[in-house]
Structures are given as structure tokens and as C-alpha cells.
Design a protein around this motif. Structure first.
Motif, PDB file in Angstrom:
ATOM      1  N   GLU A  65       0.819  -1.214   0.000  1.00  0.00           N
ATOM      2  CA  GLU A  65       0.000   0.000   0.000  1.00  0.00           C
ATOM      3  C   GLU A  65       0.857   1.270   0.000  1.00  0.00           C
ATOM      4  O   GLU A  65       0.556   2.228  -0.709  1.00  0.00           O
ATOM      5  CB  GLU A  65      -0.941  -0.002   1.213  1.00  0.00           C
ATOM      6  N   TYR A 111      -4.065   5.449   1.806  1.00  0.00           N
ATOM      7  CA  TYR A 111      -4.402   4.803   0.533  1.00  0.00           C
ATOM      8  C   TYR A 111      -5.502   3.762   0.735  1.00  0.00           C
ATOM      9  O   TYR A 111      -6.466   3.701  -0.046  1.00  0.00           O
ATOM     10  CB  TYR A 111      -3.175   4.138  -0.080  1.00  0.00           C
ATOM     11  N   GLU A 112      -5.369   2.943   1.752  1.00  0.00           N
ATOM     12  CA  GLU A 112      -6.315   1.846   1.938  1.00  0.00           C
ATOM     13  C   GLU A 112      -7.707   2.353   2.329  1.00  0.00           C
ATOM     14  O   GLU A 112      -8.722   1.853   1.841  1.00  0.00           O
ATOM     15  CB  GLU A 112      -5.787   0.862   2.992  1.00  0.00           C
ATOM     16  N   ARG A 140      -9.310   3.679  -0.714  1.00  0.00           N
ATOM     17  CA  ARG A 140      -9.794   2.592  -1.573  1.00  0.00           C
ATOM     18  C   ARG A 140     -11.134   2.053  -1.074  1.00  0.00           C
ATOM     19  O   ARG A 140     -12.044   1.771  -1.864  1.00  0.00           O
ATOM     20  CB  ARG A 140      -8.758   1.462  -1.609  1.00  0.00           C
TER      21      ARG A 140
END
Length: 276
Positions: A126, A168-169, A172
Motif C-alpha cells: 500500500e 491509501y487503503e 480505496r
């Protein structure tokens, strides 16, 4: 590592990696041959099998490591040598995992994530995406500001990498309208904790200490590689280089073999999906 353990000289891996390999580099030299842009079907299968085979070997080496620490008496020097050998192996794990997380094959990407998580660097996949997005930037990127020591850089970047991976996760999950149960970081984070608990349960404080040592050491290795591969190349110091120019390359044939061509770093930034 295994040979050194049974020869009662666990420093063998350290001598091999820091003495023998540099000497071999001097003898063999660099590899400046052009890339194989269209490998044959069998060559492609062979190359794809190498990191997968590595994962299988690591899956056997990890429990062997716990068993060895639990059953084989060692002196303090041997414990230190064994821990240093494990650190070298685990650091190389991240090079193999790096190749796998860039694979077009989802199974390889999963294996790469688990390989990284097994050595404690569970967020590598990630955080690596932001690395490619802003490689040559001083702030929010991975170019070290001139004068920054490698140790300060390692600590600062490791903390920043955790934050960027989480950002980022979670982004997402919002984009795909998924629940927190689909958070890949939360899925992978328990793995190194479980492995650490296993080391402690079977090998006591010494086993836990050695696993935590490689955890910290491997995290430092990742940052040190990033520090060196992008040193002095930034949007401020070298604005004309664009993204491709923000990475140093090294043509060492031996290093290419050991790290699956990780030293051809500029080419990697230019084409993320190109194998090796």
C-alpha cells in the motif's frame, strides 16, 4: 543461514553477503546487456516460478528458525550471528516481495503481501503506490533532503509510510464502498504479531528478541535502499529528469541476481509492470 547453523558458525551468512558477494562483484563486473522485451514462453514461466519457489522455501525456513532457536543451545555470539543472518534473509524477502506485488497475477500479489507481512513490513504494497506517485519529491515523496542522515530518514520515512499506506487503503475502501472488514492492512497486520507470539512461545525471550531484531532491521533496510536509490535526485535539484530520472541504477550482475534486478530502479519506475 542453514549451513552456518549446522556448522556452528551462524556468522557464515554475514561473511558471505558482506565479503564474498562484493568480491564476486569485482570479478564478474556489470551486466549492461539490453532487456529481453519478448521472452519465450518457457523463459517467462521459469522467471515467474522463481519468486513463487522462494515463498515456498521461506514457508519452510520460518518454522525451522523457530525450531532451531527452541532446541539448539547457542552462545551470545551465536545468537547475534543467527539474528544477523535472519535479518539478511528477511531483507532479501522484501526484494522478492517487491517483484511479486507488481505482478499482473493477483495470486502473486497476494503472496508478495504475505511475504512482506511475515517479516513485519505488512504495509509495503500500500505504501509503495505513493512511492511511485511522488518519488522525487522532498516533501511527501522519497527523495532525502541533503544533509539528512540515513538513520533520521529511516525513522521519518517509516512513520510516513504507515500513514500513507493507511490513507491509501481507507481511500480505496471509500471509493469502492467497502466496509472496514475489507481493509487489507488490518488483515495482514496480525500475521507478524502471530509469528512473534510463536517465536516467544517456543523459543522464549531470545526467540522473540531475534524476531523483533529482524523486524526493525528489515524495516531499516527498506528505508536505506530507498534512501540510496533516490539520493540527490529530486524535483528541486534535478527538475529536468522527470519521474524516470529520480532513481539511481546499478549494473552489478551479482546484485541483480540476488535482488531480482531491483537495482535497475529507473527502468522499474518507467515501466511498473515489466517483470524483473
Amino acid at each position: 543461514m542453514v549451513a552456518g547453523t549446522y556448522l556452528h558458525f551462524p556468522w557464515l551468512s554475514v561473511l558471505f553477503f558482506f565479503l564474498v558477494l562484493p568480491l564476486v562483484r569485482k570479478l564478474i563486473g556489470n551486466d549492461f546487456s539490453p532487456p529481453v522485451k519478448r521472452p519465450s514462453r518457457w523463459l517467462a514461466k521459469y522467471l515467474a516460478a522463481i519468486p513463487r519457489l522462494y515463498c515456498a522455501v521461506w514457508a519452510g525456513l520460518l518454522p525451522w528458525t523457530v525450531w532451531t532457536l527452541a532446541t539448539m543451545p547457542m552462545s551470545i555470539s551465536q545468537y547475534v550471528g543467527f539474528g544477523a543472518s535472519l535479518w539478511i534473509v528477511c531483507s532479501l524477502n522484501t526484494a522478492v516481495a517487491h517483484e511479486m506485488i507488481h505482478s499482473a497475477n493477483s495470486w502473486d500479489r497476494t503472496l508478495g503481501g504475505l511475504l512482506d507481512a511475515s517479516v513485519g513490513y505488512f504495509h509495503f504494497a500500500e505504501e509503495h503506490l505513493s512511492h511511485h506517485a511522488r518519488t522525487g519529491h522532498y516533501y511527501g515523496g522519497d527523495a532525502a533532503i541533503p544533509g539528512t542522515t540515513i538513520y533520521k530518514y529511516a525513522v521519518t520515512r517509516y512513520v510516513a509510510s504507515l500513514a500513507s499506506a493507511w490513507e491509501y487503503e481507507t481511500s480505496r475502501l471509500r471509493r469502492k464502498k467497502l466496509t472496514w472488514r475489507s481493509n487489507r492492512l488490518l488483515r495482514k497486520a496480525p500475521l507478524p504479531l502471530l509469528i512473534a507470539a510463536t517465536f516467544y512461545s517456543f523459543a522464549g525471550v531470545a526467540g522473540l528478541g531475534i524476531y523483533l531484531f529482524q523486524w526493525v532491521g528489515t524495516a531499516f533496510t527498506v528505508q536505506a535502499i530507498t534512501y540510496l536509490q533516490h539520493w540527490g535526485l529530486s524535483e528541486k535539484e534535478t527538475p529536468a529528469l522527470a519521474d524516470f530520472g529520480f532513481a539511481w541504477e546499478d549494473g552489478c550482475w551479482m546484485q541483480a541476481c540476488v535482488t531480482l534486478n531491483h537495482a535497475y530502479h529507473g527502468q522499474h519506475h518507467l515501466n511498473l509492470r515489466r517483470p524483473y
